[in-house]
Design a protein around this motif. Structure first.
Motif, PDB file in Angstrom:
ATOM      1  N   ALA A  92       1.787  -4.962   0.738  1.00  0.00           N
ATOM      2  CA  ALA A  92       2.287  -5.627   2.268  1.00  0.00           C
ATOM      3  C   ALA A  92       1.880  -4.791   3.310  1.00  0.00           C
ATOM      4  O   ALA A  92       1.673  -5.058   4.559  1.00  0.00           O
ATOM      5  CB  ALA A  92       3.797  -5.494   1.999  1.00  0.00           C
ATOM      6  N   LEU A  93       1.476  -3.315   3.030  1.00  0.00           N
ATOM      7  CA  LEU A  93       1.220  -2.475   4.367  1.00  0.00           C
ATOM      8  C   LEU A  93       0.257  -1.337   3.682  1.00  0.00           C
ATOM      9  O   LEU A  93       0.369  -0.835   2.567  1.00  0.00           O
ATOM     10  CB  LEU A  93       2.457  -1.902   4.836  1.00  0.00           C
ATOM     11  N   ALA A  94      -0.455  -0.913   4.681  1.00  0.00           N
ATOM     12  CA  ALA A  94      -1.710   0.101   4.298  1.00  0.00           C
ATOM     13  C   ALA A  94      -0.762   1.584   3.985  1.00  0.00           C
ATOM     14  O   ALA A  94      -1.209   2.183   3.152  1.00  0.00           O
ATOM     15  CB  ALA A  94      -2.452   0.430   5.646  1.00  0.00           C
ATOM     16  N   GLY A  95       0.354   1.511   4.437  1.00  0.00           N
ATOM     17  CA  GLY A  95       1.096   2.871   4.315  1.00  0.00           C
ATOM     18  C   GLY A  95       1.293   2.930   2.872  1.00  0.00           C
ATOM     19  O   GLY A  95       1.214   4.050   1.989  1.00  0.00           O
ATOM     20  N   ASP A  96       1.546   1.742   1.883  1.00  0.00           N
ATOM     21  CA  ASP A  96       1.711   2.009   0.471  1.00  0.00           C
ATOM     22  C   ASP A  96       0.551   2.250  -0.065  1.00  0.00           C
ATOM     23  O   ASP A  96       0.352   3.098  -1.176  1.00  0.00           O
ATOM     24  CB  ASP A  96       2.224   0.441   0.000  1.00  0.00           C
ATOM     25  N   GLN A 101      -3.439   6.512  -2.822  1.00  0.00           N
ATOM     26  CA  GLN A 101      -4.393   7.325  -2.314  1.00  0.00           C
ATOM     27  C   GLN A 101      -4.103   8.786  -2.554  1.00  0.00           C
ATOM     28  O   GLN A 101      -4.651   9.584  -3.508  1.00  0.00           O
ATOM     29  CB  GLN A 101      -5.001   7.166  -1.111  1.00  0.00           C
ATOM     30  N   LYS A 102      -2.900   8.923  -2.172  1.00  0.00           N
ATOM     31  CA  LYS A 102      -2.363  10.503  -2.058  1.00  0.00           C
ATOM     32  C   LYS A 102      -2.016  10.988  -3.478  1.00  0.00           C
ATOM     33  O   LYS A 102      -2.192  11.987  -3.948  1.00  0.00           O
ATOM     34  CB  LYS A 102      -1.177  10.707  -1.264  1.00  0.00           C
ATOM     35  N   GLU A 107      -9.784   6.526  -4.200  1.00  0.00           N
ATOM     36  CA  GLU A 107     -10.549   7.595  -3.301  1.00  0.00           C
ATOM     37  C   GLU A 107     -10.329   7.346  -1.907  1.00  0.00           C
ATOM     38  O   GLU A 107     -10.161   6.256  -1.483  1.00  0.00           O
ATOM     39  CB  GLU A 107     -12.114   7.354  -3.933  1.00  0.00           C
ATOM     40  N   PRO A 108     -10.368   8.467  -0.915  1.00  0.00           N
ATOM     41  CA  PRO A 108     -10.266   8.194   0.485  1.00  0.00           C
ATOM     42  C   PRO A 108     -11.493   7.443   0.789  1.00  0.00           C
ATOM     43  O   PRO A 108     -12.481   7.274   0.260  1.00  0.00           O
ATOM     44  CB  PRO A 108     -10.368   9.555   0.814  1.00  0.00           C
TER      45      PRO A 108
END
Length: 340
Positions: A92-96, A101-102, A107-108
């Motif tokens: 739903a959101l790039a934060g997820d 990634q973290k 991969e970044p």
């Protein structure tokens, strides 16, 4: 009333079950891809996947089956980090996606590997009202009036609730307010929220099934889909709004383990094609492909939004989470001052 929401996990399989793919999947006649997505995309993916499967079979003479999991974006994110071996995540959101990634699974730079910074589906926020709109709710400001009860989820636990909060904040900023004015306005709105539900599904149930509240904030695509299913829904799409952007990404660690990188990357790229974007549009998402977005059918379907804010306007998800949703952030301060 059964509006699906960004919550409530469930799994379904498309096609015949196959054993887990191995690193030599590219040489096998069958390959399985695991797609983990947020709940409201289910209908769209179930329309798009068969088209991709057919195309891949014609071009590669290989049968692809999809193991699909749908649920709240936050809970899906946690599940992938905790070991659900997704090949592709649509959240739903790039934060997820950034959380995955973290955790070292993606991969970044994932957002640069596909068009549109990784955003594959879009929506905006809509205000759902009672039949006949007895409280005359027409804009975001009406949600701050005395005697109006708003149903929404808790942004601490729900992805859609973060979008709801941002839609309210953005409406104050984009109409000339500063942070102080926005805080004052959003505080008034949340004073009108009798109960913060855990997720969007609970908020939807509280509004429709339990009859609580005068208004509900929801994804526009949810409402379009509900109307297509014959539900009678009264709603407004405010012309000052927030672009609800949903990213797609290949989960690098898992595709390399499964040997599914080629097919997973091809599926992600396919989702950006006009053919796939038309399916997203049919099911209520605003297309990211401009050729589809400019068609008469799409223009007639979606109300024009005059002022559209974006996550980038507020520094991206890292800054947004820190400012608004972290412990001691704006949302916590608003809740602490809320009238009891």
């Amino acid at each position: 009333m059964a509006l699906a929401a960004c919550s409530g996990g469930n799994s379904s399989n498309s096609g015949t079950e196959t054993p887990s793919a191995s690193p030599v999947a590219a040489n096998k006649s069958n390959v399985e891809v695991t797609l983990v997505s947020f709940a409201v995309t289910k209908a769209a993916h179930e329309a798009i996947i068969p088209k991709f499967v057919e195309k891949w079979k014609q071009e590669h003479n290989q049968t692809v089956t999809f193991k699909q999991s749908y649920g709240g974006s936050g809970s899906q994110t946690r599940a992938v980090i905790d070991g659900l071996e997704a090949d592709v995540v649509h959240l739903a959101l790039a934060g997820d996606t950034q959380k995955i990634q973290k955790a070292g699974l993606i991969e970044p730079g994932w957002e640069k590997e596909v068009p549109n910074n990784g955003i594959v589906s879009k929506s905006v926020a809509a205000i759902v009202t009672r039949e006949g709109n007895p409280k005359s709710i027409k804009t975001w400001t009406d949600l701050a009036k005395d005697g109006v009860k708003l149903i929404t989820a808790d942004p601490k636990t729900s992805g859609v609730a973060k979008w709801n909060f941002l839609a309210l904040w953005n409406s104050a900023i984009k109409t000339g307010g500063d942070d102080a004015k926005a805080t004052e306005f959003v505080s008034k709105v949340y004073n009108n929220v009798p109960l913060l539900t855990k997720d969007a599904r609970e908020a939807t149930d509280a509004f429709f099934k339990q009859g609580q509240g005068d208004a509900l904030i929801n994804y526009e695509n949810e409402i379009v889909l509900a109307k297509q299913k014959g539900e009678k829904v009264n709603y407004i799409v405010p012309d000052v709004n927030i672009s609800i952007d949903n990213p797609i990404a290949v989960v690098d660690k898992n595709v390399d383990k499964h040997g599914t990188r080629e097919v997973a990357e091809a599926f992600v790229k396919y989702l950006y094609t006009p053919e796939a974007q038309q399916e997203f549009a049919k099911l209520g998402f605003r297309p990211v492909d401009e050729t589809v977005a400019q068609t008469k059918e799409v223009k007639d379907k979606f109300p024009n939004v005059k002022t559209l804010g974006t996550v980038q306007d507020y520094g991206g998800w890292s800054e947004i989470d820190k400012k608004f949703f972290a412990e001691g952030g704006v949302f916590d301060k608003i809740q602490a001052q809320k009238k009891r």
